[in-house]
Design a protein around this motif. Sequence first.
Motif, PDB file in Angstrom:
ATOM      1  N   HIS A 157      -7.083  -5.479  -8.401  1.00 19.51           N
ATOM      2  CA  HIS A 157      -7.672  -5.956  -9.651  1.00 19.51           C
ATOM      3  C   HIS A 157      -6.646  -5.924 -10.783  1.00 19.51           C
ATOM      4  N   LYS A 158      -5.689  -5.006 -10.698  1.00 12.81           N
ATOM      5  CA  LYS A 158      -4.593  -5.005 -11.683  1.00 12.81           C
ATOM      6  C   LYS A 158      -3.787  -6.298 -11.548  1.00 12.81           C
ATOM      7  N   GLN A 159      -3.418  -6.634 -10.309  1.00 14.31           N
ATOM      8  CA  GLN A 159      -2.634  -7.862 -10.093  1.00 14.31           C
ATOM      9  C   GLN A 159      -3.425  -9.098 -10.496  1.00 14.31           C
TER      10      GLN A 159
ATOM     11  N   PHE B 200       0.865  -3.016   2.203  1.00 18.98           N
ATOM     12  CA  PHE B 200       1.575  -4.307   2.147  1.00 18.98           C
ATOM     13  C   PHE B 200       1.910  -4.736   0.723  1.00 18.98           C
ATOM     14  N   TYR B 201       1.214  -4.187  -0.265  1.00 18.01           N
ATOM     15  CA  TYR B 201       1.402  -4.689  -1.621  1.00 18.01           C
ATOM     16  C   TYR B 201       2.643  -4.125  -2.303  1.00 18.01           C
ATOM     17  N   ASP B 202       3.253  -3.073  -1.768  1.00 20.46           N
ATOM     18  CA  ASP B 202       4.499  -2.549  -2.347  1.00 20.46           C
ATOM     19  C   ASP B 202       5.668  -3.380  -1.835  1.00 20.46           C
TER      20      ASP B 202
ATOM     21  N   THR C 217     -10.088  10.773 -10.691  1.00 18.45           N
ATOM     22  CA  THR C 217      -9.822   9.769 -11.724  1.00 18.45           C
ATOM     23  C   THR C 217      -8.344   9.443 -11.747  1.00 18.45           C
ATOM     24  N   GLN C 218      -8.047   8.150 -11.724  1.00 17.29           N
ATOM     25  CA  GLN C 218      -6.670   7.697 -11.760  1.00 17.29           C
ATOM     26  C   GLN C 218      -6.435   6.875 -13.031  1.00 17.29           C
ATOM     27  N   VAL C 219      -5.320   7.148 -13.699  1.00 16.13           N
ATOM     28  CA  VAL C 219      -4.877   6.237 -14.763  1.00 16.13           C
ATOM     29  C   VAL C 219      -3.921   5.258 -14.109  1.00 16.13           C
ATOM     30  N   ASP C 220      -4.390   4.017 -13.951  1.00 21.84           N
ATOM     31  CA  ASP C 220      -3.680   2.974 -13.221  1.00 21.84           C
ATOM     32  C   ASP C 220      -3.134   1.973 -14.244  1.00 21.84           C
ATOM     33  N   PHE C 221      -1.868   1.587 -14.130  1.00 20.74           N
ATOM     34  CA  PHE C 221      -1.294   0.652 -15.108  1.00 20.74           C
ATOM     35  C   PHE C 221      -0.388  -0.358 -14.415  1.00 20.74           C
TER      36      PHE C 221
ATOM     37  N   LYS D   4     -11.007   2.480  -4.087  1.00 18.96           N
ATOM     38  CA  LYS D   4     -10.028   3.519  -3.713  1.00 18.96           C
ATOM     39  C   LYS D   4      -8.865   3.525  -4.689  1.00 18.96           C
ATOM     40  N   SER D   5      -8.500   2.342  -5.189  1.00 17.68           N
ATOM     41  CA  SER D   5      -7.642   2.216  -6.371  1.00 17.68           C
ATOM     42  C   SER D   5      -7.846   0.801  -6.872  1.00 17.68           C
ATOM     43  N   MET D   6      -7.426   0.561  -8.111  1.00 17.32           N
ATOM     44  CA  MET D   6      -7.625  -0.752  -8.737  1.00 17.32           C
ATOM     45  C   MET D   6      -6.453  -1.692  -8.480  1.00 17.32           C
TER      46      MET D   6
ATOM     47  N   SER E 183       1.661   7.336  -7.585  1.00 15.79           N
ATOM     48  CA  SER E 183       2.272   6.356  -6.681  1.00 15.79           C
ATOM     49  C   SER E 183       2.357   5.030  -7.412  1.00 15.79           C
ATOM     50  N   GLY E 184       3.409   4.285  -7.133  1.00 21.62           N
ATOM     51  CA  GLY E 184       3.523   2.962  -7.727  1.00 21.62           C
ATOM     52  C   GLY E 184       4.608   2.155  -7.065  1.00 21.62           C
ATOM     53  N   GLY E 185       4.803   0.939  -7.566  1.00 17.89           N
ATOM     54  CA  GLY E 185       5.831   0.099  -6.976  1.00 17.89           C
ATOM     55  C   GLY E 185       5.937  -1.242  -7.663  1.00 17.89           C
ATOM     56  N   GLU E 186       7.035  -1.923  -7.357  1.00 20.58           N
ATOM     57  CA  GLU E 186       7.069  -3.360  -7.596  1.00 20.58           C
ATOM     58  C   GLU E 186       6.171  -3.961  -6.523  1.00 20.58           C
ATOM     59  N   ARG E 187       5.579  -5.117  -6.812  1.00 23.51           N
ATOM     60  CA  ARG E 187       4.566  -5.668  -5.890  1.00 23.51           C
ATOM     61  C   ARG E 187       5.040  -6.924  -5.176  1.00 23.51           C
ATOM     62  N   GLU E 188       4.583  -7.046  -3.948  1.00 28.54           N
ATOM     63  CA  GLU E 188       4.718  -8.336  -3.264  1.00 28.54           C
ATOM     64  C   GLU E 188       3.806  -9.322  -3.982  1.00 28.54           C
TER      65      GLU E 188
ATOM     66  N   GLY F 119       3.912  -1.471 -11.300  1.00 26.29           N
ATOM     67  CA  GLY F 119       3.031  -0.518 -11.968  1.00 26.29           C
ATOM     68  C   GLY F 119       2.927   0.772 -11.196  1.00 26.29           C
ATOM     69  N   GLY F 120       1.871   1.492 -11.488  1.00 23.70           N
ATOM     70  CA  GLY F 120       1.648   2.767 -10.811  1.00 23.70           C
ATOM     71  C   GLY F 120       0.351   3.379 -11.304  1.00 23.70           C
ATOM     72  N   GLY F 121       0.050   4.548 -10.786  1.00 23.51           N
ATOM     73  CA  GLY F 121      -1.154   5.243 -11.235  1.00 23.51           C
ATOM     74  C   GLY F 121      -1.000   6.732 -11.013  1.00 23.51           C
ATOM     75  N   PHE F 122      -1.415   7.520 -12.025  1.00 27.60           N
ATOM     76  CA  PHE F 122      -1.347   8.979 -11.832  1.00 27.60           C
ATOM     77  C   PHE F 122      -2.739   9.579 -11.754  1.00 27.60           C
TER      78      PHE F 122
ATOM     79  N   THR G 180     -10.614  -3.513  -1.681  1.00 22.58           N
ATOM     80  CA  THR G 180     -10.026  -2.380  -2.382  1.00 22.58           C
ATOM     81  C   THR G 180      -8.761  -1.960  -1.646  1.00 22.58           C
ATOM     82  N   ASP G 181      -8.070  -1.005  -2.220  1.00 21.34           N
ATOM     83  CA  ASP G 181      -6.815  -0.512  -1.652  1.00 21.34           C
ATOM     84  C   ASP G 181      -7.026  -0.040  -0.199  1.00 21.34           C
ATOM     85  N   PRO G 182      -6.278  -0.609   0.776  1.00 22.21           N
ATOM     86  CA  PRO G 182      -6.456  -0.146   2.159  1.00 22.21           C
ATOM     87  C   PRO G 182      -5.869   1.255   2.378  1.00 22.21           C
TER      88      PRO G 182
HETATM   89  N1  ASP Z   1      -2.391   3.114  -8.087  1.00 24.23           N
HETATM   90  C1  ASP Z   1      -1.348   3.066  -7.122  1.00 24.23           C
HETATM   91  C2  ASP Z   1      -0.383   1.979  -7.409  1.00 24.23           C
HETATM   92  O1  ASP Z   1      -0.401   1.439  -8.477  1.00 24.23           O
HETATM   93  C3  ASP Z   1      -1.826   2.994  -5.730  1.00 24.23           C
HETATM   94  C4  ASP Z   1      -2.526   4.259  -5.381  1.00 24.23           C
HETATM   95  O2  ASP Z   1      -3.582   4.497  -5.932  1.00 24.23           O
HETATM   96  O3  ASP Z   1      -2.000   5.019  -4.558  1.00 24.23           O
HETATM   97  O4  ASP Z   1       0.464   1.692  -6.568  1.00 24.23           O
END
Ligand code: ASP
Length: 318
Positions: free
Chosen positions: A88-90, A214-216, A126-130, A83-85, A242-247, A284-287, A60-62
Amino acid sequence: MEDTLTLQQPTILDATLRQLSRPMLPKILQVQQGIIRATHGFMFRKGLTQLMPLMLSPITDPLNHGVVDATISYAEQRWSLTKSMIFHKQLALVNPELESLYIVSPNVRLEFADRAGTGRHLFEFTQVDFEFRNKDRFFVMDFMEELVNYIFAQLNAELPELLLELRGELLPQYEKWPVYRTEKSEALYGPDFEKIKSEAATVPFWLTNHKREFYDKEDQKKPGTYLNYDVIWPEGFGEGLSGGEREHEYNQIVKRMDEIGTSKETFKHYLQVAKDGLLPKTAGGGFGVERMTRFICRLKDVDETTVFSRKPFAPAIF
Ligand code: ASP
Ligand code: MG
């Protein structure tokens, strides 16, 4: 001596019953339900596929800050509570037929006691993660701005009386949100820059370039800068996304893990996927749903959105 249990239990029980009996609670929950309803509508219109959340995974998210360990043993394996998806999104986007996805996801982050009184933290929320394949930060930032305007317009149309009662006015429609760089804001305002800027702001804004997990993605043209972004709600409500382009390239992921000190053993299968060149280029990101509810309803504490308190370190019986 009296039994401490009989002394303590009614007090916590009283507090719990007070929390769930608040007359405003159903109204707050109706606003929150409206956020989710509008989000589903928006995601459907934009073509994102909904995934169901996972609560347990070997990875899970470190996170960028320490929390109390939340792992369990099952079937001779360790499983972390989500802790966040993020991963699993990637990984779901390894399927070439899937372009974009979202998840309404429970997150468990067992915060230390220093986050008990922030008014912004729940140990379960609850986070909406996309996440989108082949998109960049500009796309995701536009997407989020459009999503917020859509949610606000829907709430204005569906629940005007509730909004007037809870926040004193209907919700605004925003123009393009300002974008600030984290390191420049910190240089100007010091370590409390986020709080200071949020309190001074009347519209949401973006903070970009945080060095964190590391994933941002690190900007390959400007090493040491990071292609990520946070939403900061105005009026002092603070971080909301929080969100970002991903490594996604193996060597770069390993480099970033080494810098940050992430366990490569824990992530060995994820690393194998990256090494095989299967990890797609995504952003992506998540609110946080409760934080958006708090901002909309102008609540002092995010825990006012919960039926059963999830304030870090507050005693709970249910
Ligand atoms: N969901 C966030 C993301 O997409 C990470 C987080 O939960 O802080 O970067
Ligand atoms: Mg964050």
